[in-house]
Design an enzyme around this catalytic site. Structure first.
Site, PDB file in Angstrom:
ATOM      1  N   LYS A  59       8.884  44.595  88.775  1.00 55.98           N
ATOM      2  CA  LYS A  59       7.844  44.348  87.429  1.00 55.98           C
ATOM      3  C   LYS A  59       6.496  44.002  87.909  1.00 55.98           C
ATOM      4  O   LYS A  59       5.471  44.280  87.024  1.00 55.98           O
ATOM      5  CB  LYS A  59       8.481  42.852  86.884  1.00 55.98           C
ATOM      6  CG  LYS A  59       9.879  43.169  86.283  1.00 55.98           C
ATOM      7  CD  LYS A  59      10.422  41.749  86.003  1.00 55.98           C
ATOM      8  CE  LYS A  59      11.694  41.959  85.426  1.00 55.98           C
ATOM      9  NZ  LYS A  59      12.543  40.463  85.030  1.00 55.98           N
ATOM     10  N   ALA A  75       8.824  38.116  88.373  1.00 57.04           N
ATOM     11  CA  ALA A  75       9.907  37.185  88.852  1.00 57.04           C
ATOM     12  C   ALA A  75      11.504  37.751  88.352  1.00 57.04           C
ATOM     13  O   ALA A  75      11.457  38.562  87.193  1.00 57.04           O
ATOM     14  CB  ALA A  75       9.704  35.892  88.201  1.00 57.04           C
ATOM     15  N   ASP A  76      12.268  37.643  88.926  1.00 57.18           N
ATOM     16  CA  ASP A  76      13.857  37.818  88.466  1.00 57.18           C
ATOM     17  C   ASP A  76      14.845  37.166  88.902  1.00 57.18           C
ATOM     18  O   ASP A  76      14.524  36.309  90.052  1.00 57.18           O
ATOM     19  CB  ASP A  76      14.036  39.253  88.805  1.00 57.18           C
ATOM     20  CG  ASP A  76      15.130  39.854  87.778  1.00 57.18           C
ATOM     21  OD1 ASP A  76      15.900  39.417  87.364  1.00 57.18           O
ATOM     22  OD2 ASP A  76      14.580  40.773  86.835  1.00 57.18           O
ATOM     23  N   GLN A  77      15.971  36.872  88.447  1.00 54.84           N
ATOM     24  CA  GLN A  77      16.866  36.101  88.857  1.00 54.84           C
ATOM     25  C   GLN A  77      18.419  36.877  88.828  1.00 54.84           C
ATOM     26  O   GLN A  77      18.682  37.540  87.943  1.00 54.84           O
ATOM     27  CB  GLN A  77      17.141  34.961  87.820  1.00 54.84           C
ATOM     28  CG  GLN A  77      18.114  33.898  88.329  1.00 54.84           C
ATOM     29  CD  GLN A  77      18.289  32.529  87.348  1.00 54.84           C
ATOM     30  OE1 GLN A  77      18.371  32.867  86.185  1.00 54.84           O
ATOM     31  NE2 GLN A  77      17.829  31.237  87.980  1.00 54.84           N
ATOM     32  N   ALA A 112      13.851  35.094  92.584  1.00 53.37           N
ATOM     33  CA  ALA A 112      12.704  35.696  93.148  1.00 53.37           C
ATOM     34  C   ALA A 112      11.532  35.814  92.619  1.00 53.37           C
ATOM     35  O   ALA A 112      11.547  36.004  91.343  1.00 53.37           O
ATOM     36  CB  ALA A 112      13.351  37.249  93.526  1.00 53.37           C
TER      37      ALA A 112
END
Length: 199
Positions: A59, A75-77, A112
């Site tokens: 991203k 950001a990601d989860q 993250a």
């Protein structure tokens, strides 16, 4: 006036956390082929931590290509139960199945963040929280889903801890912001180190 941080996400929760913490931020959602990236990483045997990091980087990288001089945050989860990595679902029936699978068990959330500056990655982190979900009755699930759909479909675990989702848990071990999907405190530390926030 300092340039804003660009958040490469359409997540209002992530944007709201940054704004509430005093960060000047603009959102610019990054459209990536997440299923293809997940499939490629699965084929390589990537660990969930690496998956979260790679999704966040993809991203940030995409938006940094459009704005190479900006500071861009991706950001990601990822949600992990034993060896099973969950993805977001799109229906109420699927949400019920996710919650029934998590019911009475401990799962892990990995959040993250990757920051690009000058078109290159300069900082990254992955934080984790352990979520102890209580056993959920069918009657409770009916009531919970009636009250929270469709909003919870934006969350990989089909819950918002800041709302009715708090009723799903006996205990949470880890950082609150990690649960919400953003390792906020380390990000704020990076922004202070770059003079984007007062030290």
């Amino acid at each position: 006036m300092a340039d804003p941080l660009i958040l490469a996400s359409q997540s209002s929760a992530r944007r709201d956390m940054l704004v509430a913490a005093g960060v000047l931020v603009e959102t610019c959602p990054a459209k990536i082929d997440e299923p293809a990236l997940r499939q490629a990483l699965d084929a390589e045997g990537a660990k969930p931590r690496d998956l979260a990091d790679a999704l966040a980087e993809a991203k940030a990288q995409k938006i940094a290509r459009r704005f190479p001089q900006a500071v861009v945050l991706g950001a990601d989860q990822v949600l992990v139960l034993e060896d099973l990595v969950f993805e977001k679902v799109s229906t109420g029936d699927a949400a019920r199945e996710v919650l029934k699978t998590l019911s009475g068990k401990r799962h892990t959330l990995l959040s993250a963040a990757v920051i690009y500056e000058g078109g290159a990655p300069v900082w990254r982190t992955v934080t984790q929280a352990h979520m102890h979900m209580r056993p959920l009755s069918d009657a409770f699930l009916d009531q919970y889903l009636d009250a929270t759909l469709p909003d919870i479909l934006h969350s990989v675990g089909c819950y918002h801890l800041e709302g009715l989702g708090a009723q799903l848990f006996d205990r949470v071990d880890g950082d609150y912001f990690t649960v919400l999907g953003l390792p906020l405190l380390p990000i704020l530390g990076f922004l202070r180190s770059r003079g984007m926030l007062p030290a």
